[in-house]
Design a protein around this motif. Sequence first.
Motif, short mmCIF file in Angstrom:
data_model
loop_
_atom_site.label_atom_id
_atom_site.label_comp_id
_atom_site.label_asym_id
_atom_site.label_seq_id
_atom_site.Cartn_x
_atom_site.Cartn_y
_atom_site.Cartn_z
N THR A 79 37.59 58.25 17.86
CA THR A 79 38.11 59.42 18.48
C THR A 79 38.42 59.43 20.19
N PHE A 80 37.92 58.39 20.55
CA PHE A 80 37.83 57.95 22.21
C PHE A 80 39.05 56.98 22.47
N LEU A 81 39.65 56.08 21.53
CA LEU A 81 40.40 54.93 21.74
C LEU A 81 41.71 55.37 22.41
N ASN A 82 42.13 56.38 22.51
CA ASN A 82 43.47 56.54 23.58
C ASN A 82 43.17 57.14 24.91
N ARG A 83 41.68 56.99 25.06
CA ARG A 83 41.57 57.36 26.39
C ARG A 83 40.37 56.57 27.12
N LEU A 84 40.21 55.01 26.78
CA LEU A 84 38.91 54.33 27.30
C LEU A 84 39.38 54.08 28.45
N PRO A 85 38.33 54.49 29.55
CA PRO A 85 38.46 53.95 30.91
C PRO A 85 38.05 52.59 31.18
N ALA A 86 39.19 51.94 31.81
CA ALA A 86 38.70 50.50 32.51
C ALA A 86 38.03 50.72 33.70
N PHE A 87 36.97 49.77 34.09
CA PHE A 87 36.43 49.83 35.19
C PHE A 87 37.25 49.55 36.28
N GLU A 88 37.20 50.29 37.76
CA GLU A 88 37.85 49.76 38.78
C GLU A 88 37.90 48.14 39.12
N GLY A 89 39.10 47.87 39.07
CA GLY A 89 39.02 46.08 39.65
C GLY A 89 39.10 45.42 38.49
N ALA A 90 39.12 45.81 37.18
CA ALA A 90 39.06 45.05 36.01
C ALA A 90 40.15 44.29 36.03
N GLY A 91 41.31 44.65 36.04
CA GLY A 91 42.49 44.11 35.79
C GLY A 91 42.91 43.12 36.99
N ASP A 92 42.42 43.28 38.26
CA ASP A 92 42.77 42.97 39.48
C ASP A 92 41.94 41.43 39.44
N LEU A 93 40.68 41.61 38.80
CA LEU A 93 39.72 40.57 38.80
C LEU A 93 40.17 39.09 37.64
N LEU A 94 40.67 39.77 36.48
CA LEU A 94 41.43 38.81 35.52
C LEU A 94 42.81 38.01 36.23
N ARG A 95 43.54 38.82 37.12
CA ARG A 95 44.63 38.29 37.52
C ARG A 95 44.50 37.35 38.94
N SER A 96 43.31 37.76 39.73
CA SER A 96 42.86 36.82 40.75
C SER A 96 42.18 35.48 40.39
N LEU A 97 41.71 35.54 39.03
CA LEU A 97 40.93 34.36 38.54
C LEU A 97 42.27 33.58 37.91
N ALA A 98 43.18 34.33 37.30
CA ALA A 98 44.32 33.54 36.68
C ALA A 98 45.34 32.71 37.82
N ASP A 99 45.50 33.44 39.14
CA ASP A 99 46.11 32.98 40.12
C ASP A 99 45.03 31.72 40.49
N ARG A 100 43.90 31.72 40.54
CA ARG A 100 42.97 30.39 40.88
C ARG A 100 43.14 29.34 39.96
N GLY A 101 43.81 29.81 38.72
CA GLY A 101 44.21 28.38 37.86
C GLY A 101 43.00 28.64 36.45
N TRP A 102 42.15 29.92 36.67
CA TRP A 102 41.44 30.18 35.41
C TRP A 102 42.15 30.23 33.81
N ARG A 103 41.84 30.01 32.91
CA ARG A 103 42.42 30.40 31.56
C ARG A 103 41.23 31.52 31.10
N ILE A 104 42.11 32.91 30.90
CA ILE A 104 41.29 33.97 30.77
C ILE A 104 41.27 34.20 29.24
N VAL A 105 40.13 34.31 28.68
CA VAL A 105 39.86 34.75 27.14
C VAL A 105 38.85 35.44 27.05
N LEU A 106 39.16 36.72 26.43
CA LEU A 106 38.17 37.84 25.99
C LEU A 106 37.20 37.46 24.55
N ALA A 107 36.16 37.81 24.78
CA ALA A 107 35.23 37.76 23.72
C ALA A 107 34.53 38.91 23.27
#
Length: 224
Positions: A79-107
């Motif tokens: 019942t919560f799936l359509n409104r899950l709140p990402a932490f501030e900066g979560a996407g920016d953190l992944l993009r910053s690491l990708a920009d530095r050449g890191w491969r991003i995988v979620l587990a």
Amino acid sequence: MATRAALFDIDGTLVDTNHLHVTAWWEAFRQAGHTLPMSAIHRAIGLDSGELIAYLLGDERDRGQDARISAAHTALYGTFLNRLPAFEGAGDLLRSLADRGWRIVLATSAGAAEIAALREAVNADDVILGTVGADEAAAGEPAADPVGRALALAGAPAELAVFVGDSVWDMEAATRAGVRPVALLSGGISRAALESTGAVEVYEDPTDLLARLDTSLFAELDGR
């Protein structure tokens, strides 16, 4: 430069869902006749559903209830799936690491429907190489399999990988897979508990890690 892997848990690490899971599990157990302290449920978050039920109810439980309890949790959490709140900066953190050449995988121990909602919340699919979920891992955390499969998907050696999570189960799984674990306090687990189960660094949340990337384990492996 050698391939480096930044492996991430999602629930409680990138998306603020741990207490939603606690509420859903509490009600699922209550419907099956078990009233459990929410604090105990919280400590179990991060385990896959089978391991979580066994951890909380023990080996002497009526195992015939397991599937019903798990299904109730899935329905309640859904019942919560359509409104899950990402932490501030979560996407920016992944993009910053990708920009530095890191491969991003979620587990994660989540299933396909949850993963889709979680990835939508993070909103960084442009830099996420892939996700290892409950359907791909032979055994959930604290077994090494989810982290090991994420590492294989990234195509990086364990010594050039970092696993970021928020639970003691994340720390144990990463350690067993030979990957150094970094912990976030955003899931509500104490620094002492995370360090005692293997965390080599601890940050408040994704924004804190992002702000300190240049002095983190990531920078060390970058050779910065």
